[in-house]
Design a protein around this motif. Structure first.
Motif, PDB file in Angstrom:
ATOM      1  N   LEU A 182      13.811  14.493 -26.498  1.00  0.00           N
ATOM      2  CA  LEU A 182      13.278  13.292 -25.857  1.00  0.00           C
ATOM      3  C   LEU A 182      12.175  12.667 -26.706  1.00  0.00           C
ATOM      4  N   GLY A 183      11.361  13.508 -27.325  1.00  0.00           N
ATOM      5  CA  GLY A 183      10.313  12.987 -28.197  1.00  0.00           C
ATOM      6  C   GLY A 183      10.877  12.243 -29.389  1.00  0.00           C
ATOM      7  N   ILE A 184      11.936  12.786 -29.980  1.00  0.00           N
ATOM      8  CA  ILE A 184      12.596  12.099 -31.098  1.00  0.00           C
ATOM      9  C   ILE A 184      13.165  10.762 -30.637  1.00  0.00           C
TER      10      ILE A 184
ATOM     11  N   GLY B 115      19.227   6.823 -22.775  1.00  0.00           N
ATOM     12  CA  GLY B 115      20.418   7.467 -23.322  1.00  0.00           C
ATOM     13  C   GLY B 115      20.301   8.983 -23.335  1.00  0.00           C
ATOM     14  N   SER B 116      19.105   9.490 -23.679  1.00  0.00           N
ATOM     15  CA  SER B 116      18.907  10.941 -23.703  1.00  0.00           C
ATOM     16  C   SER B 116      18.982  11.539 -22.301  1.00  0.00           C
ATOM     17  N   VAL B 117      18.354  10.868 -21.332  1.00  0.00           N
ATOM     18  CA  VAL B 117      18.399  11.357 -19.950  1.00  0.00           C
ATOM     19  C   VAL B 117      19.835  11.343 -19.427  1.00  0.00           C
TER      20      VAL B 117
ATOM     21  N   ALA C 266      24.688  14.354 -17.957  1.00  0.00           N
ATOM     22  CA  ALA C 266      26.136  14.525 -18.156  1.00  0.00           C
ATOM     23  C   ALA C 266      26.533  15.997 -18.195  1.00  0.00           C
ATOM     24  N   ALA C 267      25.588  16.852 -18.644  1.00  0.00           N
ATOM     25  CA  ALA C 267      25.891  18.281 -18.668  1.00  0.00           C
ATOM     26  C   ALA C 267      26.107  18.824 -17.259  1.00  0.00           C
TER      27      ALA C 267
END
Length: 416
Positions: free
Chosen positions: A10-12, A44-46, A51-52
Motif C-alpha cells: 500500500l505504501g508503494i 486498486g490495491s485495496v 479480491a483474495a
C-alpha cells in the motif's frame, strides 16, 4: 498475506500515485492531480486485497466505477456547466467503500491506516496544491530524476557479488540502493532549501547547508566573508553548524547500513557534535540577527552525480578491503583520511557495510569514520582560508580545534 507486506505494498501504491499526481498537478490544471492519483492507486490495491476474499469481480467492479467517475467530468465539460467539477470526492467514496469491506475481511490496522490516510489527503488540499505550485521546473526535474534512479534503474540491477575473493565486494543492486539512499537525503535537503533557504537565518542556514552540501556552504560563506568583513563571524558559525549536521547525516547512514555498530558510534559522535555545536552556538548568540545568502544548490539527483558517487563508494570499498587484506589494519586509516577529505558518505557507507558483515570490528569502524570526519574538517578549514580571508581561517581554526582535539582523544583513548 502478512499485515507488514500489505502495508509495504500500500505504501508503494501511495508513493507511485503521489509521484504521478505531482507531475500532473504541476503540468495539467483541471485534471486528476496530487490527491486524486494516490487515491486511485490505493483503490486498486485495496480492490486486489478484497479480491483474495471475494473473487476477481471486485477488481472489475471497482474499475468500472472508476471509469464512470472519470468520464463524468468530461461529460460536464462538454455540456459547459462547470469547467472543473473534480473527481477527488468520487474516488474517495469508491475507496472508502472498499475500506468498509476491508474492515470485515482484512487486517483491521490496514483498513484504519487507509481510512486515516484518505482523511489526511482530503483535508490538506490547500497545502498540497500550494506545494505543487511553489515547485519550479528544476525542482520537478530533480524529483523525476530521483524517480528514474529509484524506480527504473534500481530494479533491473543484479543482486549478486562480483570480483575475486577477498575483493568480491561489488554488488550492483546494493551499491545503487545506497546511491538512492544518499541522493534521497540530499533531495530532501534540496527541497527544504528551496522552500526555506531565502528566509533562513544563520542557524537554519547552517542546518540546511549541512543537509544539502556542507562543502558548498563553506565555499559560499568563505567568499561572502572575504567580500563583506561584517559576515566574518556569521560565516564561521554557519560553516561550523553545517559541519555538525554532517555528523547527523553520518549517524543516519550508520543506522541504515550498520545498525550493529550504531550504539558504539553514537556516544563518540554525540561528544564530537557537542564539541562543535556548543562553541558555534556561543558565537551565534552575538551575531544571530545577521543574514547571509545561502549558496544556490545544484540538482542532487543528476544521473552523472549518482554514477560518480557509486564509483567513489566502490573505490573506497575496494581500497578498504585491499588494505585490510594485503597491508594490514593500520593501512585503513590513510584510506579513511583520503576519502574523508571531500566526501563523508562513501567512507561511512563502505565502513558500515564492512562492519555489518563482520569483516571489520565495530570499535575500528567508528574510529575510521571519525578519522575521515576530522580530515573533512581540515579540508574545509583550508577552503575557508584559500577562498575567504586569514581572519576567517583563524576563526574557523579556533572553532574546529575544539572538536578536532576531542576527536583525536576519542580515537586514541575511548575504551570501546
Amino acid at each position: 498475506m502478512e499485515t507488514t507486506v500489505i502495508f509495504q505494498r500500500l505504501g508503494i501504491s501511495l508513493l507511485l500515485g503521489l509521484l504521478v499526481g505531482l507531475q500532473r498537478e504541476y503540468t495539467e490544471s483541471g485534471m486528476p492531480g496530487l490527491r486524486t492519483f494516490p487515491l486511485i492507486t490505493v483503490l486498486g490495491s485495496v480492490a486486489a486485497i478484497l479480491a483474495a476474499e471475494f473473487g476477481g469481480w471486485i477488481v472489475a467492479a471497482e474499475l468500472l466505477g472508476l471509469v464512470v467517475v472519470l468520464a463524468f467530468p468530461n461529460i460536464v465539460r462538454i455540456r459547459g456547466r462547470d469547467p472543473d467539477p473534480g473527481i477527488t470526492t468520487d474516488v474517495a467514496v469508491l475507496l472508502m467503500y472498499g475500506v468498509g469491506a476491508l474492515v470485515v475481511v482484512g487486517p483491521v490496522p490496514v483498513a484504519v491506516a487507509v481510512g486515516g490516510g484518505v482523511a489526511v489527503l482530503l483535508h490538506f488540499k490547500l497545502e498540497m496544491h500550494r506545494f505543487a505550485k511553489r515547485l519550479g521546473d528544476a525542482d520537478l526535474r530533480a524529483i523525476m530524476q530521483f524517480a528514474l534512479i529509484t524506480c527504473i534503474i534500481l530494479p533491473i540491477l543484479p543482486d549478486e557479488q562480483y570480483g575475486p575473493p577477498p575483493l568480491n565486494v561489488f554488488n550492483p543492486f546494493e551499491t545503487w540502493l545506497l546511491v538512492v539512499f544518499i541522493v534521497g537525503m540530499s533531495l530532501g535537503g534540496y527541497i527544504a532549501y528551496k522552500f526555506l533557504g531565502r528566509d533562513a537565518g544563520i542557524l537554519l542556514g547552517g542546518v540546511l547547508g549541512g543537509l544539502v552540501s556542507s562543502t558548498a556552504t563553506t565555499l559560499s560563506y568563505a567568499r561572502q566573508a572575504r567580500n563583506e568583513p561584517r559576515l566574518l563571524q556569521p560565516a564561521a558559525v554557519v560553516i561550523m553548524i553545517a559541519s555538525t549536521v554532517v555528523f547527523v547525516r553520518v549517524l543516519v547512514e550508520v543506522a541504515v547500513v550498520a545498525r550493529s555498530i550504531l550504539i558504539q558510534t553514537l556516544v563518540p559522535a554525540v561528544i564530537v557534535m557537542a564539541l562543535m555545536a556548543i562553541p558555534a552556538l556561543f558565537v551565534w548568540r552575538g551575531v544571530r540577527r545577521e543574514h547571509g545568502e545561502l549558496p544556490e544548490q545544484g540538482n542532487p539527483t543528476e544521473l552523472k552525480s549518482a554514477v560518480l558517487f557509486a564509483g567513489l563508494y566502490l573505490l573506497v570499498l575496494l581500497a578498504l578491503a585491499a588494505a585490510k587484506e594485503f597491508i594490514g589494519q593500520g593501512a585503513l586509516y590513510p584510506v579513511a583520511i583520503l576519502s574523508g577529505l571531500t566526501d563523508m558518505d562513501a567512507i561511512t557507507l563502505s565502513t558500515g557495510r564492512m562492519a555489518q558483515n563482520g569483516s571489520l570490528a565495530g570499535e575500528q569502524a567508528w574510529r575510521l569514520i571519525l578519522t575521515a570526519f576530522l580530515a573533512n574538517l581540515v579540508f574545509k578549514a583550508g577552503l575557508a582560508g584559500m577562498l575567504g580571508s586569514r581572519q576567517l581561517l583563524r576563526q574557523i581554526a579556533l572553532l574546529f580545534s575544539i572538536p578536532f582535539a576531542g576527536g583525536v582523544l576519542l580515537i586514541l583513548f575511548w575504551p570501546w
